[in-house]
Design a protein around this motif. Structure first.
Motif, short mmCIF file in Angstrom:
data_model
loop_
_atom_site.label_atom_id
_atom_site.label_comp_id
_atom_site.label_asym_id
_atom_site.label_seq_id
_atom_site.Cartn_x
_atom_site.Cartn_y
_atom_site.Cartn_z
N LYS A 111 0.91 -1.27 0.00
CA LYS A 111 0.01 0.25 -0.13
C LYS A 111 1.08 1.26 0.03
O LYS A 111 0.63 2.43 -0.76
N TRP A 112 1.87 1.31 1.01
CA TRP A 112 2.84 2.46 0.89
C TRP A 112 3.31 2.71 -0.40
O TRP A 112 3.68 3.75 -0.74
N ARG A 113 3.72 1.85 -0.94
CA ARG A 113 4.54 1.69 -2.22
C ARG A 113 3.68 2.32 -3.51
O ARG A 113 4.14 3.30 -4.19
N SER A 114 2.53 1.83 -3.42
CA SER A 114 1.41 2.51 -4.29
C SER A 114 1.28 3.82 -4.25
O SER A 114 1.22 4.47 -5.15
N CYS A 115 1.45 4.41 -3.00
CA CYS A 115 1.02 5.59 -2.80
C CYS A 115 2.36 6.31 -3.09
O CYS A 115 2.25 7.59 -3.86
N VAL A 116 3.52 5.89 -2.95
CA VAL A 116 4.52 6.77 -3.36
C VAL A 116 4.63 6.95 -4.78
O VAL A 116 4.94 7.88 -5.65
N LYS A 117 4.31 5.74 -5.53
CA LYS A 117 4.32 5.81 -7.10
C LYS A 117 3.12 6.65 -7.61
O LYS A 117 3.29 7.02 -8.89
N ALA A 118 2.09 6.80 -6.90
CA ALA A 118 1.04 7.64 -7.56
C ALA A 118 1.34 9.10 -7.78
O ALA A 118 1.70 9.72 -6.81
N PRO A 119 0.80 9.88 -8.80
CA PRO A 119 1.03 11.26 -8.94
C PRO A 119 0.36 12.09 -8.07
O PRO A 119 -0.82 11.55 -7.81
N GLY A 120 0.83 12.95 -7.42
CA GLY A 120 0.05 13.83 -6.62
C GLY A 120 0.97 15.28 -6.11
O GLY A 120 2.22 14.96 -6.14
N ASP A 121 0.13 16.08 -5.70
CA ASP A 121 1.08 17.39 -5.35
C ASP A 121 1.29 17.14 -3.61
O ASP A 121 2.38 17.67 -3.53
N ARG A 122 0.48 16.51 -3.20
CA ARG A 122 0.83 16.26 -1.63
C ARG A 122 0.47 14.74 -1.44
O ARG A 122 -0.33 14.18 -2.21
N ARG A 123 0.76 14.28 -0.19
CA ARG A 123 0.30 12.97 0.13
C ARG A 123 -0.10 12.94 1.49
O ARG A 123 0.51 13.72 2.38
N TYR A 124 -0.98 12.18 1.95
CA TYR A 124 -1.64 12.08 3.18
C TYR A 124 -1.50 10.90 3.80
O TYR A 124 -1.45 9.68 3.13
N VAL A 125 -1.18 10.88 5.25
CA VAL A 125 -1.27 9.73 6.11
C VAL A 125 -2.77 9.69 6.93
O VAL A 125 -2.53 10.89 7.33
N ILE A 126 -3.39 8.75 7.06
CA ILE A 126 -4.51 8.79 8.05
C ILE A 126 -4.56 7.65 8.61
O ILE A 126 -4.28 6.35 8.34
N CYS A 127 -4.92 7.59 10.15
CA CYS A 127 -5.15 6.62 11.03
C CYS A 127 -6.50 6.45 11.12
O CYS A 127 -7.44 7.41 11.54
N ASN A 128 -6.95 5.30 10.90
CA ASN A 128 -8.45 5.11 10.99
C ASN A 128 -8.80 4.43 12.57
O ASN A 128 -8.40 3.36 12.81
N GLY A 129 -9.05 5.32 13.21
CA GLY A 129 -9.64 5.04 14.74
C GLY A 129 -11.15 5.29 14.92
O GLY A 129 -11.42 5.48 15.88
N ASP A 130 -11.87 4.87 13.73
CA ASP A 130 -13.30 4.65 13.72
C ASP A 130 -13.88 3.78 14.51
O ASP A 130 -14.63 3.88 15.32
N GLU A 131 -13.39 2.51 14.60
CA GLU A 131 -13.61 1.47 15.12
C GLU A 131 -15.11 1.23 15.26
O GLU A 131 -15.55 1.02 16.70
N GLY A 132 -15.86 1.21 14.30
CA GLY A 132 -17.36 1.28 14.27
C GLY A 132 -17.69 -0.42 14.42
O GLY A 132 -19.04 -0.45 14.90
N ASP A 133 -17.18 -1.21 14.43
CA ASP A 133 -17.78 -2.70 14.66
C ASP A 133 -18.11 -2.67 16.04
O ASP A 133 -17.50 -2.31 17.13
#
Lengths: 620, 275, 159
Positions: free
Chosen positions: A199-221
């Motif tokens: 996943k991280w590698r795909s992100c690096v390869k993808a074209p874009g002006d900025r990159r974001y990282v997100i932590c999913n702490g929604d834990e809706g289960d």
């Protein structure tokens, strides 16, 4: 805390803090995890603090009281642990504070009655390491939770916090970090099990002006609380993981998405981010390096669908949480259409450990396809409820009966539910299944984020399927037809069954509808929505048929299909049911068999709950 | 210039620009695909799921066949698509069955369902008079117009298109774009005595100084003047009258020419030409 | 319903960047401050975040955390998570509905108490769980839930 401008400054601070810690004679840890809090542990922490002051064993003379995140063994809570010695007191009451402080803190004695009684050996366990519940676990992501004050960055640093960040920033190139995570085989622990490195590698390869990282702490289960426990127990391990990930993919802005139902997690994550920023671990030029990165906390508004990555990103953008079709992955076009890496809390928390201890160590645990460990929240009708972490590949039996201590007296195992509303129920013959991403999926359930709910013979599988479907009807975002209209009709069909209005073709209709919901829905919520129904239908078809053909709910849960009777031979006439009945439907003299008046009975099952000899039965 | 890729639709090969959505490709090539939530004026959305097609592609190491919505699926090299496979038709039938249960009174849905062999719903019918299928076209078009007066409210089974608090919408222009794109014609509106009513709000219509016909609301005029830099003069006469006037001017000029005047001149005095 | 005092709204808006991404965060704070989202606040919130009133309304009704009507002084939430469900949360809810004459999601006419269900509060190990004004109570029994909600002590309560 001073601003750290180099890795050396961090190490110096760590040494300093370690020195101070060495001087501490004794520490009393009071567990303030979700379970213990619900049992009033805050009062215990206050009482212990008060007693320590009163008995003059406070901070000024080298004693310390520390409130921690979840220690794990919630069933035995509230928990108090005294170090050194791993002394473990369970089911502590505020009135025990004086005794604990006097005998164990001031003196060196144990309070025997507060020690854990091992039901197997009938022995009291002095240290928690002797308790089977703990002895059978391997803690990686949860390693520090329960051993430190989550509101104190110094605590985290003294326990090795941010050492991995320094290592990554100053001895590794971003690509080497990705390579390391890739080779470790770490899989996303939020449910999908996607390879994190890939996943991280795909992100690096993808074209874009900025990159974001997100932590999913929604834990809706519903039925999962690992992420809550982690964010409330060790926020800095999550923050550190995110910074390392951001460095690896070249991101300068990150978001932690926490659900509002977890106010303490919101508070501690915010505090952690603020403290880390003050210490130069977040913000511009982290630890004096060229790398800058900052984190914002985004509070979710309460929507299960926001656990789905594209919906979560819309929610961070301030929009309604409607997912987008994923024909273009969010890792390429995510938050504000920029390449975005989204991982869940536990995944982020595991990253620093992998950086510190390496690929071989990580791969030495778990299975080939799913290396490492997984945290689970064990709940339901099992003795030892709590937060656990085990190597991937252990069997369900080991988790439920080994760590979980099995079911309650006279109850038998019926099913274990994993994967939340997207998962399924597994019956007894699946108990020897090795728990990892692929095996659970193959068995018709899924890993999910790690909720594991044990059900006994008094759980009705049709009711469970109906419960999850009702949940999803409510939680569907409503954007696409198969999910919005389909789950609604699925619920109607299931309700027909639980109310005794079903005909023989109901099961076929359910299966046909389920197929379309799975194939044609827009997002993962819809695509997996029929899982609870299909898995129970596959494993417990007889129970469905009993509802439909015999109009009888064998578990005694579906009220219109249940009639309770008292078995004359078993009843001892103790009168407990008579007292428990809210509508006076039970008659009987003391020490003589009781009877239920069917016209009055509201099938609330109160009598069955209290009967000490299981004389209350479902009429055939 | 976009690169061309080769794809197969129903076993026939096509060369198409990479990234073009399948629905557009099918429409261009006369391959029928039913859809209810798609409109050329707004971005594809993938809500009704009626345009599902079956596709086969290589993902990581193995071949996958799956359903995907044609409106959102971009063409890529080697893609194989089936638009009427058994799986596709089954899914479309169930979706239409579900929509028919949602709005049993809708003629449009009844007709499309019948075309797919679904003559009545097998599910429990929804109570309620409207024929809204929540395709989201009205709200998306309203956003596109720039009024942003309506949106969806609630979620899941309770979701509905709504004005704020279910009251006459303050931001509405009364332009009726929403009503015109609604596939099931369920957005009610009336027009009488120079007044138009939609979403429970009544708008005064601006009368054409020429013929007296009323076609736009005062709010529309104000909005266009405010945001599109148009002169209020533009709305004094209706399009029909403007056309008539310009035709007359033109005819007059021609007449002048025949009389030996100057060369033809473009129509004047009627503002920027429409469309 | 009397008009709420909106002076605090400005303080809330000042704390948040004037951008669309702030919308949910602003609504969270408004909800916390007023215990509901006063409709008088919608236009101002929308203007601050650069979205229409319809969008604010859409967001406010989509997410469970928000309420358009004032919540009771006491907020009782019965956890309806899976663990709580299999450990009898339904009985607790039945009991509360009966004793308080309230349906879930409704507030008593005197504005004193709101009864709700919540999907999971993460106290699954202590199921079934009832949250009263943000405080979690675990292992609640049907026989004690009403006393607990009315502010009394539980028989089995610690200490």
């Amino acid at each position: 805390m001073q601003r750290l401008t180099s890795p050396d400054a961090l190490e110096k601070l760590r040494a300093e803090l370690a020195g101070k810690r060495q001087a501490i004679k004794k520490t009393v840890f009071v567990c303030c995890g979700p379970g213990c809090l619900a049992n009033g542990s805050r009062k215990i922490a206050d009482a212990i603090g008060l007693q320590m002051e009163k008995q003059k064993v406070d901070a000024s003379v080298g004693y310390r009281r520390c409130t921690t995140g979840c220690h794990g063994f919630c069933e035995q809570g509230p928990l108090v642990i005294v170090q050194p010695g791993d002394i473990f007191y369970c089911k502590v009451k505020p009135s025990d504070a004086a005794t604990i402080v006097e005998r164990t803190v001031k003196g060196d004695e144990l309070v025997e009655r507060l020690l854990y009684l091992d039901p197997g050996t009938k022995q009291r366990c002095k240290a928690f390491t002797e308790i089977p519940f703990y002895a059978k676990q391997t803690r990686v992501a949860l390693a520090r939770i329960g051993t430190l004050d989550p509101t104190d960055l110094g605590n985290a640093i003294a326990s090795g916090g941010y050492a991995s960040l320094a290592k990554a920033l100053f001895t590794m190139k971003p690509d080497q970090v990705i390579d390391l995570v890739d080779r470790s085989g770490l899989r996303g622990k939020g449910g999908g099990g996607f390879l994190t490195g890939r996943k991280w590698r795909s992100c690096v390869k993808a074209p874009g002006d900025r990159r974001y990282v997100i932590c999913n702490g929604d834990e809706g289960d519903p039925g999962a609380f690992m992420d809550r426990a982690t964010m409330e127990g060790d926020p800095h391990c999550v923050i550190e993981g995110m910074i390392i990930g951001a460095y690896a993919v070249g991101s300068h802005e990150g978001y932690v998405y926490v659900r509002e139902e977890y106010p303490l997690a919101v508070e501690y994550m915010q505090l952690g981010v603020d403290e880390a920023r003050k210490a130069g671990l977040l913000g511009d030029n982290i630890l004096g390096s060229d790398f800058s990165f900052d984190i914002k906390i985004s509070r979710g508004g309460g929507a299960f669908v926001c656990g789905e990555s594209s919906a979560l990103m819309r929610s961070v953008e301030g929009k309604v949480g409607e997912p987008r079709a994923k024909y273009i992955h969010s890792v390429e076009r995510g938050l504000w259409d920029q390449p975005t890496v989204l991982n869940n809390v536990e995944t982020w928390a595991t990253v620093p450990v992998i950086v510190q201890k390496g690929v071989d160590w990580f791969r030495s645990m778990g299975t080939k396809g799913s290396p490492g460990t997984k945290a689970f929240s064990l709940s339901g009708q099992v003795r030892n409820t709590g937060l656990i972490e085990v190597p991937m590949g252990v069997t369900l039996r080991e988790v439920i009966f080994g760590i979980g201590g099995g079911l309650f007296k006279r109850r038998t195992f019926k099913a274990v539910q994993t994967g939340g509303p997207s998962g399924g129920c597994l019956p007894e013959d699946k108990l020897d299944l090795a728990v990892d991403f692929d095996e659970l999926t193959r068995a018709g359930s899924m890993m999910g984020s790690g909720g594991m709910i044990v059900m006994d013979d008094r759980a009705c599988m049709v009711d469970v399927a109906r419960y999850f479907t009702a949940f999803l009807v409510d939680e569907s975002c409503g954007k696409c037809v198969p999910c919005r209209e389909g789950t609604k009709q699925l619920l109607a069909l299931l309700t027909d069954i639980t109310h005794g209005n079903a005909t023989e073709d109901h099961l076929a209709r359910i299966e046909a509808l389920a197929a379309t919901i799975m194939q044609a829905s827009l997002c993962a919520l819809g695509k997996s929505a029929p899982n609870p129904v299909l898995s129970t239908l596959k494993q417990f078809r007889q129970e469905y048929l009993s509802h439909i053909e015999k109009k009888r709910c064998p578990a005694g849960v579906c009220k219109p299909l249940t009639r309770f009777v008292i078995d004359e031979e078993t009843c001892t006439g103790c009168g407990l049911c008579l007292k428990a009945c809210p509508v006076d439907a039970i008659r009987g003299e003391k020490k003589k068999p009781h009877t239920i008046e069917p016209s009055k009975c509201i099938t609330c099952a109160a009598c069955r709950e209290v009967c000490p000899v299981d004389a209350v039965e479902v009429a055939s | 210039m976009s690169t061309l890729v080769k794809i197969k639709i129903d076993e026939k090969e096509y060369e198409v620009p990479r990234g073009r959505y399948l629905l557009a490709i099918c429409q261009e090539n006369g391959i029928p695909i039913p859809t209810l939530c798609h409109h050329e004026s707004v971005e594809p959305w993938g809500g009704c799921r009626l345009c599902v097609v079956e596709f086969r592609k290589k993902r990581w190491d193995s071949w996958w066949t799956e359903l995907a919505t044609a409106c959102l699926y971009p063409a890529e090299d080697g893609l194989c698509v089936w638009t009427r496979s058994e799986k596709v038709m089954k899914a479309r039938r169930t979706i239409l069955d579900l929509l028919l249960a949602r709005c049993p009174g809708s003629e449009v849905i009844t007709k499309i369902a019948a075309e797919h062999g679904v003559y009545q719903t097998s599910f429990a019918k929804r109570e309620g008079e409207d024929n809204c299928i929540l395709c989201g076209l009205c709200t998306r078009v309203c956003d596109r117009v720039g009024a942003r007066a309506i949106a969806t409210a609630l979620r899941g089974a309770l979701k509905e298109v709504s004005t704020p608090f279910g009251e006459p919408p303050p931001d509405c222009l009364g332009c009726l774009s929403c009503a015109h794109v609604c596939p099931t014609h369920t957005i009610g509106h009336t027009e009488a005595d120079g007044k138009r009513t939609v979403w429970g709000r009544t708008f005064e219509l601006v009368r054409c100084s020429g013929c007296g016909a009323a076609s736009v609301t005062r709010e529309q005029v104000e909005y266009a003047v405010r945001t599109k830099n148009l002169s209020p003069e533009y709305f004094v006469k209706c399009d029909a009258c403007k056309r008539r006037e310009s035709a007359a001017t033109f005819a007059g000029l021609l007449f002048d020419e025949r009389k030996g005047g100057e060369g033809p001149v473009g129509p004047t005095g009627s503002g920027p030409s429409h469309e | 319903m009397k008009t709420p005092d909106l002076t605090k709204l400005d303080t809330i808006l000042e704390r948040h960047e004037a951008a669309e991404r702030s919308l949910i965060q602003v609504l969270q704070d408004v909800q916390k401050e007023y215990r509901y989202l006063p409709r008088e606040a919608f236009e101002k919130v929308g203007r601050h975040c650069g979205v229409s009133v319809a969008r604010v309304y859409s967001t406010a009704t989509f997410y469970k955390a928000f309420s358009l009507v004032p919540q009771g002084e006491k907020l009782v939430r019965v956890c309806a998570g899976t663990a709580c469900h299999v450990r009898g949360a339904g009985l607790l809810l039945d009991e509360l509905e009966r004793a308080l004459s309230l349906e879930p999601g409704k507030t008593s006419p005197d504005g004193k108490i709101t009864l709700k269900t919540v999907n999971c509060v993460g106290a699954c190990a202590m199921a079934p769980c009832v949250m009263i004004d943000g405080e979690a109570h675990g292992n609640v029994k049907p026989g004690e839930v009403v006393t607990l909600v009315k502010g009394g002590r539980r028989d089995a309560a610690a200490d």
